[in-house]
Design a protein around this motif. Structure first.
Motif, mmCIF file in Angstrom:
data_model
loop_
_atom_site.group_PDB
_atom_site.id
_atom_site.type_symbol
_atom_site.label_atom_id
_atom_site.label_comp_id
_atom_site.label_asym_id
_atom_site.label_seq_id
_atom_site.Cartn_x
_atom_site.Cartn_y
_atom_site.Cartn_z
ATOM 1 N N ASP A 39 0.814 -1.228 0.000
ATOM 2 C CA ASP A 39 0.000 0.000 0.000
ATOM 3 C C ASP A 39 0.842 1.270 0.000
ATOM 4 O O ASP A 39 0.356 2.343 0.366
ATOM 5 C CB ASP A 39 -0.976 0.057 1.187
ATOM 6 C CG ASP A 39 -2.223 -0.762 0.929
ATOM 7 O OD1 ASP A 39 -2.477 -1.104 -0.253
ATOM 8 O OD2 ASP A 39 -2.925 -1.074 1.900
ATOM 9 N N HIS A 40 2.092 1.149 -0.399
ATOM 10 C CA HIS A 40 2.950 2.331 -0.501
ATOM 11 C C HIS A 40 2.445 3.209 -1.650
ATOM 12 O O HIS A 40 1.918 2.704 -2.638
ATOM 13 C CB HIS A 40 4.393 1.885 -0.785
ATOM 14 C CG HIS A 40 5.414 2.954 -0.584
ATOM 15 N ND1 HIS A 40 5.625 3.957 -1.499
ATOM 16 C CD2 HIS A 40 6.267 3.190 0.432
ATOM 17 C CE1 HIS A 40 6.581 4.754 -1.049
ATOM 18 N NE2 HIS A 40 6.985 4.311 0.114
ATOM 19 N N ALA A 41 2.629 4.522 -1.517
ATOM 20 C CA ALA A 41 2.236 5.425 -2.607
ATOM 21 C C ALA A 41 3.067 5.106 -3.851
ATOM 22 O O ALA A 41 4.266 4.863 -3.736
ATOM 23 C CB ALA A 41 2.480 6.866 -2.179
ATOM 24 N N PRO A 42 2.454 5.112 -5.040
ATOM 25 C CA PRO A 42 3.218 4.845 -6.265
ATOM 26 C C PRO A 42 4.338 5.854 -6.428
ATOM 27 O O PRO A 42 4.117 7.051 -6.240
ATOM 28 C CB PRO A 42 2.187 5.004 -7.381
ATOM 29 C CG PRO A 42 0.869 4.885 -6.708
ATOM 30 C CD PRO A 42 1.045 5.358 -5.305
ATOM 31 N N SER A 43 5.517 5.393 -6.750
ATOM 32 C CA SER A 43 6.622 6.325 -6.957
ATOM 33 C C SER A 43 7.764 5.679 -7.726
ATOM 34 O O SER A 43 7.830 4.456 -7.856
ATOM 35 C CB SER A 43 7.131 6.890 -5.624
ATOM 36 O OG SER A 43 7.324 5.867 -4.693
ATOM 37 N N LEU A 44 8.637 6.539 -8.212
ATOM 38 C CA LEU A 44 9.840 6.113 -8.926
ATOM 39 C C LEU A 44 11.015 6.636 -8.123
ATOM 40 O O LEU A 44 11.080 7.825 -7.824
ATOM 41 C CB LEU A 44 9.822 6.739 -10.324
ATOM 42 C CG LEU A 44 10.593 6.048 -11.420
ATOM 43 C CD1 LEU A 44 10.168 4.599 -11.572
ATOM 44 C CD2 LEU A 44 10.368 6.795 -12.734
ATOM 45 N N VAL A 45 11.922 5.744 -7.738
ATOM 46 C CA VAL A 45 12.993 6.117 -6.809
ATOM 47 C C VAL A 45 14.339 5.773 -7.423
ATOM 48 O O VAL A 45 14.542 4.645 -7.889
ATOM 49 C CB VAL A 45 12.824 5.336 -5.473
ATOM 50 C CG1 VAL A 45 13.942 5.669 -4.505
ATOM 51 C CG2 VAL A 45 11.473 5.625 -4.850
#
Ligand code: ATP
Length: 138
Positions: A39-45
């Motif tokens: 359930d982590h926020a969608p992101s690009l790291v």
């Protein structure tokens, strides 16, 4: 309610080195270590050279990666890395030799900045491999 699971995938130009469900993942983001739960926020790291820890049922899998990026979706994390090795796959002796070779390179006089940066990056990869290899399961 069903337990939430995070699907973890690790991809390198050579292979898909890992694909397993997990409870929790820690990745070496540029800003520091980042813990990722379902359930982590969608992101690009963006990832630096470092250690990835994948926890499932109290068991932790350790990986050395040499930079890349992570795509985080609701219940899936994909790690795209230049190289990735599980602790058990790492040849610690090779990493020690790579470290010494790269260190000797950095000490050469009159080194151009690009060569120096390359040697420092090789030292960092070797250091992480040595660190992760010390966490072999046997
Ligand atoms: P070396 O000088 O020992 O090749 P390197 O840092 O230049 O080290 P990379 O270019 O990062 O090596 O990796 C090349 C390939 O070798 C990749 O597939 C990587 O996973 C693998 N590799 C590198 N070092 C090790 C090691 N110590 N144990 C196992 N695999 C390794």
């Amino acid at each position: 309610m069903a337990e939430k699971i995070l699907e973890v995938e690790m991809v390198t130009p050579e292979k898909i080195s890992f694909r397993e469900p997990a409870d929790f993942v820690v990745i070496p983001a540029f800003q520091g270590e980042l813990g990722v739960l379902p359930d982590h926020a969608p992101s690009l790291v963006q990832l630096k050279v470092g250690e990835v820890r994948v926890t499932k049922g109290g068991q932790v899998h350790h990986f050395a990666i040499s930079g890349g990026f992570a795509e985080i979706k609701k219940n899936k994390i994909s790690l795209f890395a230049e190289t990735a090795e599980m602790a058990d796959e790492i040849d610690a002796e090779r990493a020690h030799q790579a470290f010494e070779r790269a260190k000797a390179e950095t000490l050469k006089p009159g080194l151009d900045p690009l060569t120096l940066a390359g040697a420092e990056a090789a030292m960092r990869r070797a250091q992480i491999r040595i660190q992760v290899a010390s966490k072999k399961s046997r």
